[in-house]
Motif scaffolding. Structure first.
Motif, PDB file in Angstrom:
ATOM      1  N   ALA A   1      23.457   0.708   2.214  1.00 20.01           N
ATOM      2  CA  ALA A   1      23.664   2.073   1.739  1.00 20.01           C
ATOM      3  C   ALA A   1      24.647   2.100   0.582  1.00 20.01           C
ATOM      4  O   ALA A   1      24.816   3.096  -0.076  1.00 20.01           O
ATOM      5  CB  ALA A   1      24.158   2.959   2.869  1.00 20.01           C
ATOM      6  N   HIS A   2      25.340   1.028   0.344  1.00 18.98           N
ATOM      7  CA  HIS A   2      26.388   1.053  -0.685  1.00 18.98           C
ATOM      8  C   HIS A   2      26.633  -0.354  -1.196  1.00 18.98           C
ATOM      9  O   HIS A   2      27.657  -0.958  -0.927  1.00 18.98           O
ATOM     10  CB  HIS A   2      27.690   1.605  -0.104  1.00 18.98           C
TER      11      HIS A   2
ATOM     12  N   ASP B   1      20.196  -5.232   7.327  1.00 22.29           N
ATOM     13  CA  ASP B   1      21.221  -4.305   6.841  1.00 22.29           C
ATOM     14  C   ASP B   1      22.512  -5.099   6.627  1.00 22.29           C
ATOM     15  O   ASP B   1      22.842  -5.979   7.415  1.00 22.29           O
ATOM     16  CB  ASP B   1      21.439  -3.200   7.884  1.00 22.29           C
TER      17      ASP B   1
ATOM     18  N   ARG C   1      25.533  -3.813   6.595  1.00 22.33           N
ATOM     19  CA  ARG C   1      26.561  -3.331   7.506  1.00 22.33           C
ATOM     20  C   ARG C   1      26.017  -3.354   8.927  1.00 22.33           C
ATOM     21  O   ARG C   1      25.106  -2.617   9.265  1.00 22.33           O
ATOM     22  CB  ARG C   1      26.937  -1.904   7.131  1.00 22.33           C
TER      23      ARG C   1
ATOM     24  N   THR D   1      17.770   7.641   3.798  1.00 26.08           N
ATOM     25  CA  THR D   1      16.845   6.509   3.789  1.00 26.08           C
ATOM     26  C   THR D   1      15.689   6.757   4.741  1.00 26.08           C
ATOM     27  O   THR D   1      14.521   6.573   4.399  1.00 26.08           O
ATOM     28  CB  THR D   1      17.590   5.232   4.216  1.00 26.08           C
ATOM     29  N   ALA D   2      16.059   7.211   5.943  1.00 29.20           N
ATOM     30  CA  ALA D   2      15.025   7.471   6.938  1.00 29.20           C
ATOM     31  C   ALA D   2      14.098   8.575   6.445  1.00 29.20           C
ATOM     32  O   ALA D   2      12.875   8.497   6.613  1.00 29.20           O
ATOM     33  CB  ALA D   2      15.656   7.849   8.271  1.00 29.20           C
TER      34      ALA D   2
ATOM     35  N   VAL E   1      16.745   4.921  10.975  1.00 31.38           N
ATOM     36  CA  VAL E   1      16.345   4.135   9.796  1.00 31.38           C
ATOM     37  C   VAL E   1      15.376   3.035  10.221  1.00 31.38           C
ATOM     38  O   VAL E   1      14.351   2.782   9.582  1.00 31.38           O
ATOM     39  CB  VAL E   1      17.587   3.512   9.112  1.00 31.38           C
TER      40      VAL E   1
ATOM     41  N   ASN F   1      23.669   8.365   3.319  1.00 33.57           N
ATOM     42  CA  ASN F   1      22.555   7.552   2.863  1.00 33.57           C
ATOM     43  C   ASN F   1      21.633   7.112   3.994  1.00 33.57           C
ATOM     44  O   ASN F   1      20.437   6.979   3.799  1.00 33.57           O
ATOM     45  CB  ASN F   1      23.078   6.306   2.150  1.00 33.57           C
TER      46      ASN F   1
ATOM     47  N   LYS G   1      19.840   1.529  -0.244  1.00 37.58           N
ATOM     48  CA  LYS G   1      19.258   2.659   0.480  1.00 37.58           C
ATOM     49  C   LYS G   1      19.585   3.960  -0.233  1.00 37.58           C
ATOM     50  O   LYS G   1      20.715   4.110  -0.686  1.00 37.58           O
ATOM     51  CB  LYS G   1      19.856   2.732   1.882  1.00 37.58           C
ATOM     52  N   PRO G   2      18.745   4.911  -0.313  1.00 43.62           N
ATOM     53  CA  PRO G   2      17.337   4.835   0.073  1.00 43.62           C
ATOM     54  C   PRO G   2      16.546   4.113  -1.023  1.00 43.62           C
ATOM     55  O   PRO G   2      16.751   4.360  -2.182  1.00 43.62           O
ATOM     56  CB  PRO G   2      16.920   6.309   0.176  1.00 43.62           C
ATOM     57  N   PHE G   3      15.654   3.232  -0.596  1.00 43.32           N
ATOM     58  CA  PHE G   3      14.931   2.410  -1.577  1.00 43.32           C
ATOM     59  C   PHE G   3      13.529   2.955  -1.788  1.00 43.32           C
ATOM     60  O   PHE G   3      13.025   3.731  -0.974  1.00 43.32           O
ATOM     61  CB  PHE G   3      14.859   0.970  -1.075  1.00 43.32           C
TER      62      PHE G   3
END
Lengths: 497, 213
Positions: B85-86, B56, B58, A289-290, B17, A285, B106-108
């Motif tokens: 991410a989760h 974030d 995490r 995302t990036a 990111v 992910n 994520k991904p948003f």
């Protein structure tokens, strides 16, 4: 040689004829059974099986011949010249040996089957006619050559059928006992048909003994010898077979065990991957995302009508990088999940450690564990299976992380260290948790031993068997702060470039 | 008060990111500052401007949720947008209960992030404005004499001048003088105005409430 005398009329004892056929079949069975093992072996073992098979075949044909002769009654005393008898046996064995060499090749084709059966048929016939020449009786033996030819042809044809049946289909495990019995039956028929056709081709005209009688022995003693030899041979084979099969069985067991081990290692990997799902999702992910963000940025730039080309290029370059990064994670996971034969390649163990660190990074973060790497530069390469070694490392690292989850009085630290160690590479995984319980240390490598509430207790035992299959050693070091697991992998001497 | 340009802080341990978020937010003309860890963010010198934090969950060392808690403890009221991410439901609930503006997986969608950032900045602006007003009121309140404070407290509780005079043992005219001086100092145009001001000062969050009467 012309003689006006009427031919001697011979008669057969039907019981002894039946016995001769039975002996032919049973010895054929023994011989084919022995010869059947030739294919699976090589080198000295192959030679031994070959000699065994051809000896059995020779003795079988020979025994059948003399029991057949015993069944044949002539009104005169029939004796045999034993050196010639011995010669006939030798010829029979040699021809059988040749025949078996030819047909026992892997993937016997039609040509080889034909050559083999010609050999076998000729061997049977040669034995028979040499044995006929060994006869010492007050008569002259004359042959009907058409019948002689027929006898040879019968021997060849039946041999072909028998050998084809036994060797062409030998790789089909189904009904192998019945098949062997069938081919032994056909082979027995080949020998008997040849013998009795050959006997029909012969006519005995009374005459003064013309040949050397000095080495003659009575035919009935030869017949008895034949019966004894055939019986001994079949019994001997039974014993030998059972011994050998037991050994084969244990080899098979070993093989099955290895397969089970691989299977188990695979299942354990899947279980581990299951525990790492969140980590894996995260690792995929992040780059996605990036990619999405950079893609959106690029769209905005383009839509603006006056894109900043340098910024656009940077964003697209990052998209490419992150796409590659995500796909690399996926291929690593796939490799771990795949079931495959171990694949030994030259590896840089530091690389393997770093790959594993990425996979467990998230797990570590969630448990507030900081993972520290202390990797020695210039490590020699090791020969190993990447996936299996990753599996071992994942196991040790996850164990360490889980062991520290309840730790509150000091930092949760996991150290993975690689170092050179004589002619091996030493890898250590040390956590800052509790020391291992000395009572449990002896048992932690046992299968199904676990201290985790949800553990199945296979991780360390599988890890150890993996490391040992690499020629290394996996053990714990007592007395260290926290648990320290380490393993060695032998190196091949060349240095990582 | 002269408002400075708003700024968005991004804390994510993944450099790629981080950079992508900066590009995206930067493209709508907002100022962005990036941090690899919560620690880095804490140590940074934050300008006095409306701001929000894209965080974030995490993170190395401390989780985003715990960091949210720490910020609140340290009286740093920056609106937070979580990205993860989760995410799972308990995590989301915890974050939102603790006052997060948004919780994005994520991904948003870029619009979701940009909307959340707008909302967060709005909130921060309002909060900053409120804080500034309170500060002014507090300053005015601090300028009252003890006697004036005493009179104000009785006035807002609904007592008449006569009652107050009786209570503190003084002339009604004196009370009137105290009262009008207090109104003047507080810049209250009416009694209702004064009551509202005092209420605002009283209904501050616990830590800021201690009005010395």
């Amino acid at each position: 040689m012309i003689s006006g005398n009427a031919a001697l009329t011979g008669s057969y004892d039907p019981l002894q004829v039946a016995l001769s056929v039975l002996i032919a079949i049973s010895t054929s069975y023994a011989a084919l059974d022995l010869a059947g093992r030739v294919t699976a072996t090589s080198g000295r073992a192959r030679l031994i099986w070959l000699i065994g098979g051809s000896t059995a075949m020779g003795i079988g044909i020979w025994a059948m011949h003399y029991i057949g002769m015993l069944a044949f009654r002539l009104p005169v005393l029939v004796e045999c010249d034993w050196p010639t008898v011995l010669l006939s046996l030798l010829v029979g064995m040699l021809c059988s040996a040749f025949a078996l060499v030819v047909v026992s090749r892997r993937g016997m084709g039609l040509t080889y089957a034909l050559i083999g059966s010609a050999m076998m048929g000729c061997g049977i016939a040669a034995l028979h006619y040499i044995a006929m020449a060994a006869m010492r009786l007050p008569a002259e033996c004359r042959f009907d050559f058409r019948l002689v030819a027929l006898s040879v042809v019968l021997a060849v044809v039946f041999s072909f059928a028998a050998l084809w049946l036994e060797f062409y289909f030998r790789d089909e495990p189904k009904n192998s006992a019945w098949r062997k019995l069938g081919s032994a039956l056909v082979m027995g028929v080949a020998i008997s048909a040849m013998h009795y056709t050959g006997m029909a081709a012969a006519t005995f005209i009374p005459a003064a003994p013309a040949l050397d009688q000095s080495h003659a022995v009575s035919i009935s003693s030869l017949g008895t010898l034949g019966i004894a030899a055939a019986t001994l041979q079949v019994l001997g084979l039974a014993v030998l077979s059972s011994l050998v099969d037991r050994r084969f069985d244990s080899q098979g067991l070993e093989l099955a065990l290895t397969e089970t081990r691989l299977e188990l290692a695979h299942v354990a990997r899947i279980a581990t991957m299951g525990e790492l799902t969140a980590s894996i999702a995260h690792e995929i992910n992040q780059p996605l995302t990036a990619v999405v963000n950079n893609g959106n940025f690029a769209l905005r730039q383009v839509a603006s009508g006056a894109p900043n080309l340098e910024e656009l290029r940077e964003a697209i370059a990052e998209i490419v990088n992150d796409g590659t990064r995500a796909s690399a994670v996926i291929s690593r996971i796939r490799a771990l999940l795949q079931k495959g034969a171990p694949d030994r390649v030259e590896l840089d163990i530091n690389e393997v450690i770093q790959e594993v660190t990425i996979l467990v990074r998230h797990e570590a973060t969630l448990s507030r564990v900081s993972v520290r790497l202390d990797l020695a530069a210039d490590l020699p390469r090791v020969l190993g299976d990447r996936v299996q070694l990753q599996q071992v490392l994942i196991n040790l690292v996850i164990n360490g992380i889980e062991a520290m989850r309840t730790l509150t009085d000091r930092p949760r630290e996991l150290l993975v260290k690689s170092a050179k160690n004589a002619d091996a590479v030493l890898i250590q995984v040390q956590d800052s948790g509790k020391e291992l319980d000395p009572e449990q240390v002896g048992r932690i490598f046992e299968p199904f031993f676990t201290t985790k509430p949800q553990g199945i207790g296979m991780g360390l035992s599988i890890s150890r068997s993996i490391i040992e299959s690499h020629g290394g050693r996996l053990w714990t070091v007592p007395g260290s702060s926290g648990a320290l697991f380490q393993f060695t992998l032998p190196t091949d001497g060349s240095s990582v470039s | 008060m002269n408002e400075r340009a708003p700024i968005v802080f991004v804390v994510d341990d993944d450099p790629s990111v981080r950079r992508s978020i900066k590009r995206l937010i930067g493209s709508v003309g907002l100022q962005v500052e990036l941090f690899g860890s919560a620690q880095e963010f804490l140590l940074s010198k934050r300008p006095d401007a409306p701001s929000c934090l894209v965080l974030d969950i995490r993170l190395p060392g401390i989780s985003g949720l715990d960091f949210q808690h720490e910020l609140a403890e340290a009286n740093i009221h920056i609106p937070i947008i979580f990205i993860t991410a989760h995410g799972d439901i308990p995590m989301t609930v915890r974050a939102m209960k603790a006052g997060a503006v948004e919780f994005l997986t994520k991904p948003f969608r870029e619009q979701d992030l940009l909307d959340a950032i707008q909302l967060a900045l709005e909130r921060d602006r309002a909060r900053r404005q409120g804080d500034a007003e309170i500060a002014v009121l507090r300053e005015r309140f601090e300028s009252l004499s003890p006697r004036e404070r005493e009179v104000v407290a009785m006035v807002v509780s609904g007592m008449l001048n006569k009652q107050i005079a009786a209570q503190i043992g003084t002339a009604e005219n004196t009370v009137k003088i105290h009262r009008s001086r207090a109104m003047q100092k507080m810049q209250a145009n009416s009694l209702a105005d004064l009551v509202k001001m005092i209420q605002r000062l009283q209904f501050l969050p616990a830590r800021a409430r201690k009005l010395r009467w």
